[in-house]
Design an enzyme around this catalytic site. Structure first.
Site, PDB file in Angstrom:
ATOM      1  N   TYR A  58       0.692  -1.013   0.116  1.00 22.76           N
ATOM      2  CA  TYR A  58      -0.204   0.134   0.142  1.00 22.76           C
ATOM      3  C   TYR A  58       0.605   1.306   0.323  1.00 22.76           C
ATOM      4  CZ  TYR A  58      -3.876  -3.122   0.374  1.00 22.76           C
ATOM      5  OH  TYR A  58      -4.587  -3.406   0.270  1.00 22.76           O
TER       6      TYR A  58
ATOM      7  N   ARG B 166       1.328   1.998  -3.483  1.00 25.56           N
ATOM      8  CA  ARG B 166       0.138   2.582  -4.529  1.00 25.56           C
ATOM      9  C   ARG B 166       0.051   3.630  -4.117  1.00 25.56           C
ATOM     10  NH1 ARG B 166       1.059  -1.782  -5.407  1.00 25.56           N
ATOM     11  NH2 ARG B 166       1.696  -0.435  -7.470  1.00 25.56           N
TER      12      ARG B 166
ATOM     13  N   HIS C  30     -14.754   0.590  -0.180  1.00 28.78           N
ATOM     14  CA  HIS C  30     -13.596  -0.227  -0.830  1.00 28.78           C
ATOM     15  C   HIS C  30     -12.578   0.078   0.701  1.00 28.78           C
ATOM     16  CE1 HIS C  30     -15.079  -3.346  -3.746  1.00 28.78           C
ATOM     17  NE2 HIS C  30     -15.650  -3.480  -2.489  1.00 28.78           N
TER      18      HIS C  30
ATOM     19  N   CYS D  88      -0.585   4.494  16.690  1.00 31.72           N
ATOM     20  CA  CYS D  88      -1.974   5.718  16.051  1.00 31.72           C
ATOM     21  C   CYS D  88      -1.788   6.719  17.151  1.00 31.72           C
ATOM     22  CB  CYS D  88      -3.155   4.850  16.667  1.00 31.72           C
ATOM     23  SG  CYS D  88      -3.493   4.389  18.136  1.00 31.72           S
TER      24      CYS D  88
ATOM     25  N   ASN E  80     -18.515   1.119 -20.155  1.00 27.07           N
ATOM     26  CA  ASN E  80     -17.174   0.238 -19.342  1.00 27.07           C
ATOM     27  C   ASN E  80     -16.325   0.219 -20.898  1.00 27.07           C
ATOM     28  OD1 ASN E  80     -16.092  -1.087 -17.542  1.00 27.07           O
ATOM     29  ND2 ASN E  80     -16.275  -3.039 -17.778  1.00 27.07           N
TER      30      ASN E  80
ATOM     31  N   GLU F  56     -16.535  -3.073 -22.089  1.00 28.30           N
ATOM     32  CA  GLU F  56     -16.151  -4.035 -23.166  1.00 28.30           C
ATOM     33  C   GLU F  56     -17.265  -4.528 -21.843  1.00 28.30           C
ATOM     34  OE1 GLU F  56     -12.776  -6.254 -21.942  1.00 28.30           O
ATOM     35  OE2 GLU F  56     -13.403  -6.618 -19.887  1.00 28.30           O
TER      36      GLU F  56
ATOM     37  N   ALA G 194     -13.941   5.329 -21.217  1.00 23.05           N
ATOM     38  CA  ALA G 194     -15.211   6.292 -19.809  1.00 23.05           C
ATOM     39  C   ALA G 194     -14.087   7.458 -20.224  1.00 23.05           C
ATOM     40  CB  ALA G 194     -14.589   5.957 -18.550  1.00 23.05           C
TER      41      ALA G 194
HETATM   42  P1  OAD Z   1     -11.628  -4.252 -12.228  1.00 21.81           P
HETATM   43  O1  OAD Z   1      -9.779  -4.392 -12.663  1.00 21.81           O
HETATM   44  O2  OAD Z   1     -12.102  -5.723 -11.818  1.00 21.81           O
HETATM   45  O3  OAD Z   1     -12.189  -4.103 -13.601  1.00 21.81           O
HETATM   46  C1  OAD Z   1     -12.376  -2.665 -14.139  1.00 21.81           C
HETATM   47  C2  OAD Z   1     -12.828  -2.627 -15.572  1.00 21.81           C
HETATM   48  O4  OAD Z   1     -12.838  -1.272 -16.112  1.00 21.81           O
HETATM   49  C3  OAD Z   1     -13.147  -3.796 -16.820  1.00 21.81           C
HETATM   50  O5  OAD Z   1     -14.018  -3.754 -16.815  1.00 21.81           O
HETATM   51  C4  OAD Z   1     -12.152  -2.907 -17.621  1.00 21.81           C
HETATM   52  O6  OAD Z   1     -12.650  -3.537 -19.107  1.00 21.81           O
HETATM   53  C5  OAD Z   1     -13.128  -1.382 -17.570  1.00 21.81           C
HETATM   54  N1  OAD Z   1     -11.992  -0.721 -17.873  1.00 21.81           N
HETATM   55  C6  OAD Z   1     -10.460  -0.251 -17.804  1.00 21.81           C
HETATM   56  N2  OAD Z   1     -10.730   0.440 -18.541  1.00 21.81           N
HETATM   57  C7  OAD Z   1     -11.133   1.613 -18.969  1.00 21.81           C
HETATM   58  C8  OAD Z   1     -11.494   2.408 -19.669  1.00 21.81           C
HETATM   59  N3  OAD Z   1     -10.231   3.320 -19.688  1.00 21.81           N
HETATM   60  N4  OAD Z   1     -12.752   3.324 -18.963  1.00 21.81           N
HETATM   61  C9  OAD Z   1     -13.792   1.651 -18.544  1.00 21.81           C
HETATM   62  N5  OAD Z   1     -13.588   0.814 -18.590  1.00 21.81           N
HETATM   63  C10 OAD Z   1     -12.291   0.836 -18.484  1.00 21.81           C
HETATM   64  O7  OAD Z   1     -12.353  -3.469 -11.259  1.00 21.81           O
HETATM   65  P2  OAD Z   1     -13.979  -3.066 -10.069  1.00 21.81           P
HETATM   66  O8  OAD Z   1     -14.415  -4.185 -10.668  1.00 21.81           O
HETATM   67  O9  OAD Z   1     -13.205  -1.519  -9.977  1.00 21.81           O
HETATM   68  O10 OAD Z   1     -11.738  -4.412  -4.332  1.00 21.81           O
HETATM   69  O11 OAD Z   1     -12.576  -4.026  -8.824  1.00 21.81           O
HETATM   70  C11 OAD Z   1     -13.861  -4.687  -8.126  1.00 21.81           C
HETATM   71  C12 OAD Z   1     -12.632  -4.444  -6.669  1.00 21.81           C
HETATM   72  O12 OAD Z   1     -12.298  -5.820  -7.035  1.00 21.81           O
HETATM   73  C13 OAD Z   1     -11.744  -3.874  -6.056  1.00 21.81           C
HETATM   74  O13 OAD Z   1     -12.216  -2.674  -5.581  1.00 21.81           O
HETATM   75  C14 OAD Z   1     -11.585  -4.245  -5.311  1.00 21.81           C
HETATM   76  C15 OAD Z   1     -10.950  -5.380  -6.288  1.00 21.81           C
HETATM   77  O14 OAD Z   1     -10.079  -6.333  -5.642  1.00 21.81           O
HETATM   78  C16 OAD Z   1     -11.469  -4.390  -2.910  1.00 21.81           C
HETATM   79  O15 OAD Z   1      -9.699  -4.234  -2.652  1.00 21.81           O
HETATM   80  C17 OAD Z   1     -12.050  -4.742  -2.152  1.00 21.81           C
END
Ligand code: OAD
Length: 230
Positions: A52, A55, A107, A134, A200, A202, A218
């Site tokens: 982290y 990140r 999250h 802390c 998205n 896709e 996006a």
């Molecule tokens: P993902 O990495 O699973 O999905 C990202 C999505 O964004 C994919 O469907 C891509 O196709 C899409 N994408 C990529 N670039 C893009 C762009 N320029 N414009 C539009 N869409 C685009 O990420 P999340 O769905 O956010 O949780 O993942 C959900 C959770 O899983 C996260 O919050 C995290 C992770 O593990 C925790 O850490 C608890």
């Protein structure tokens, strides 16, 4: 109109932050179980702190800034024509940097750490290590990332479900629909009569539940879509 916007890693991709499921199931070269679960933190806290910290350094580096999609959402809220709530799965602060005010980080947030004893959050803009204590307890307790890991309950769920049950438009941007409860929000909003739109690159895992789909980056397609709103 009342609008709930769910955002995922895809909205920050054009800002240079890697998505989770980009290709091989690894998150920045780490297994999710190692860096995003309570068990991973118990087993190897230093690896998790370091992960982290990296990140956070990346997020705060000069090259990272909000992209046109973050900015378009902030402007939608600022216009004041609609009541907008952004619910983000992202732990970055790019929505806030763009100017969004009404936001829930379901999250957690990379720029906060949380006291393991009191649960109070503290600003974290520098590296955090196991030795840091802390400022809220005596003696000081250990701080952990203020990030919701797999197996933990996302934040502010009550407020989110209340907004979903009362929105006219549910807009999902840049999320793959793999992770619940966020992946279930579309069904919830639709059950209460909202129009649901997916933006998205896709089709997501939950694509069939949406009324409309806009596939493209996006940063380009979101502002075009927002211009079609009354
Ligand atoms: P993902 O990495 O699973 O999905 C990202 C999505 O964004 C994919 O469907 C891509 O196709 C899409 N994408 C990529 N670039 C893009 C762009 N320029 N414009 C539009 N869409 C685009 O990420 P999340 O769905 O956010 O949780 O993942 C959900 C959770 O899983 C996260 O919050 C995290 C992770 O593990 C925790 O850490 C608890």
């Amino acid at each position: 109109m009342k609008i709930v916007v769910l955002t995922g890693a895809g909205i920050s991709a054009e800002s240079g932050i890697q998505t989770f499921r980009a290709s091989d199931g690894l998150w920045e070269n780490h297994r999710i179980e190692d860096v995003a679960t309570p068990e991973g933190f118990m087993k190897n806290p230093n690896l998790v702190y370091q992960f982290y910290n990296e990140r956070r350094r990346q997020l705060l580096s000069p090259g990272i800034s909000p992209n046109p999609a973050h900015i378009a959402l902030a402007e939608l809220e600022k216009q004041g024509k609609h009541e907008v709530l952004v619910v983000t799965q992202n732990i970055d602060d790019l929505h806030e940097r763009a100017g969004t005010q009404n936001i829930i980080h379901m999250h957690g947030e990379l720029l906060l750490s949380r006291c393991e004893v009191s649960g109070i959050t503290h600003e974290a803009r520098q590296d955090v290590t196991e030795e840091d204590e802390c400022p809220c307890c005596t003696p000081g307790a250990r701080l952990r990332p203020h990030v919701v890991w797999f197996g933990e309950m996302p934040l502010e769920m009550e407020r989110i479900y209340e907004a979903l049950s009362d929105c006219d438009l549910f807009l999902s941007i840049g999320t793959s629909g793999n992770v619940y409860p966020a992946a279930g929000f579309v069904a919830e909003a639709k059950a209460y009569g909202a129009r649901a739109v997916e933006i998205n690159l896709e089709a997501s895992m939950t694509a069939t539940q949406f009324d409309e789909h806009i596939y493209g980056p996006a940063g380009t397609v979101l502002s075009e879509f927002l211009m079609t709103l009354p």
